[in-house]
Design a protein around this motif. Structure first.
Motif, PDB file in Angstrom:
ATOM      1  N   LYS A  59      48.190 -18.907 -36.557  1.00 31.13           N
ATOM      2  CA  LYS A  59      47.446 -18.629 -37.037  1.00 31.13           C
ATOM      3  C   LYS A  59      47.406 -20.076 -38.016  1.00 31.13           C
ATOM      4  CE  LYS A  59      44.395 -14.823 -35.145  1.00 31.13           C
ATOM      5  NZ  LYS A  59      43.565 -15.301 -34.719  1.00 31.13           N
ATOM      6  N   ILE A  60      48.348 -19.657 -39.125  1.00 28.40           N
ATOM      7  CA  ILE A  60      49.121 -20.515 -40.153  1.00 28.40           C
ATOM      8  C   ILE A  60      48.807 -22.012 -39.179  1.00 28.40           C
ATOM      9  CG2 ILE A  60      50.169 -20.962 -42.000  1.00 28.40           C
ATOM     10  CD1 ILE A  60      50.355 -18.148 -42.152  1.00 28.40           C
ATOM     11  N   THR A  61      49.251 -22.228 -38.277  1.00 28.72           N
ATOM     12  CA  THR A  61      49.626 -23.151 -37.499  1.00 28.72           C
ATOM     13  C   THR A  61      48.312 -23.975 -37.216  1.00 28.72           C
ATOM     14  OG1 THR A  61      51.833 -22.819 -36.826  1.00 28.72           O
ATOM     15  CG2 THR A  61      51.668 -24.196 -35.742  1.00 28.72           C
ATOM     16  N   SER A  62      47.159 -23.436 -36.382  1.00 28.49           N
ATOM     17  CA  SER A  62      46.016 -23.515 -36.041  1.00 28.49           C
ATOM     18  C   SER A  62      45.204 -23.630 -37.305  1.00 28.49           C
ATOM     19  CB  SER A  62      45.056 -23.261 -35.272  1.00 28.49           C
ATOM     20  OG  SER A  62      45.116 -21.450 -35.669  1.00 28.49           O
ATOM     21  N   LEU A  63      45.911 -23.484 -38.851  1.00 24.50           N
ATOM     22  CA  LEU A  63      44.865 -23.829 -40.236  1.00 24.50           C
ATOM     23  C   LEU A  63      43.875 -23.036 -40.718  1.00 24.50           C
ATOM     24  CD1 LEU A  63      45.252 -27.551 -40.673  1.00 24.50           C
ATOM     25  CD2 LEU A  63      47.137 -26.238 -41.081  1.00 24.50           C
TER      26      LEU A  63
ATOM     27  N   GLU B 138      52.238 -24.674 -44.827  1.00 26.34           N
ATOM     28  CA  GLU B 138      53.984 -24.873 -44.614  1.00 26.34           C
ATOM     29  C   GLU B 138      54.447 -23.500 -45.662  1.00 26.34           C
ATOM     30  OE1 GLU B 138      57.484 -28.417 -45.237  1.00 26.34           O
ATOM     31  OE2 GLU B 138      55.319 -28.729 -45.960  1.00 26.34           O
ATOM     32  N   ARG B 139      54.692 -23.495 -47.035  1.00 25.59           N
ATOM     33  CA  ARG B 139      54.757 -22.442 -47.190  1.00 25.59           C
ATOM     34  C   ARG B 139      54.760 -21.071 -46.637  1.00 25.59           C
ATOM     35  NH1 ARG B 139      54.881 -26.920 -50.197  1.00 25.59           N
ATOM     36  NH2 ARG B 139      56.568 -27.308 -51.034  1.00 25.59           N
ATOM     37  N   CYS B 140      53.431 -20.867 -46.426  1.00 22.84           N
ATOM     38  CA  CYS B 140      53.326 -19.796 -45.837  1.00 22.84           C
ATOM     39  C   CYS B 140      53.890 -19.168 -44.210  1.00 22.84           C
ATOM     40  CB  CYS B 140      51.465 -19.080 -45.586  1.00 22.84           C
ATOM     41  SG  CYS B 140      50.419 -18.782 -47.194  1.00 22.84           S
TER      42      CYS B 140
END
Length: 120
Positions: free
Chosen positions: A58-62, A106-108
């Motif tokens: 989910k982070i990668t998909s922003l 990125e940091r997350c």
């Protein structure tokens, strides 16, 4: 192997970093925020998103909601109030979630991966 004073020999085994030893720094408006890995953070994120891998995807998909949740969870209780979270969200918006200025996404990602590795 090293020899002890009593004549016994011991393996030189590096135990590695301890749980929670790493820290991810996020800079927002010239202010540094430290995301510290904890067992509680790992469990919270995992339970909330159906696993750490799911949160990472989910982070990668922003997904901004997930990015904010991971950031707030990593920063600890001090930022979990409604007012503090909103102020933090404004700083994230101004810094940007993907560019070099903020790079919050990125940091997350780095933080979740660190949780997967036991805080290292």
């Amino acid at each position: 192997m090293t020899q002890q004073s009593d004549g016994t020999r011991m393996n030189n085994v590096n135990p590695g970093p301890k749980l929670g030893q790493g820290t991810i720094i996020v800079t927002l408006e010239d202010e540094e925020f430290a995301m510290r890995p904890t067992l509680n953070a790992m469990q919270t994120i995992s339970q909330r998103y159906g696993g750490l891998q799911a949160a990472l995807e989910k982070i990668t998909s922003l997904d901004v909601g997930v990015i904010m949740d991971v950031l707030v969870t990593g920063l600890g209780p001090r930022y979990q109030g409604v007012k503090q979270r909103q102020e933090l969200a404004e700083k994230v918006f101004l810094a940007g979630i993907t560019d070099d200025t903020g790079g919050v996404a990125e940091r997350c990602q780095m933080y979740v991966i660190m949780l997967m590795r036991g805080g290292r």
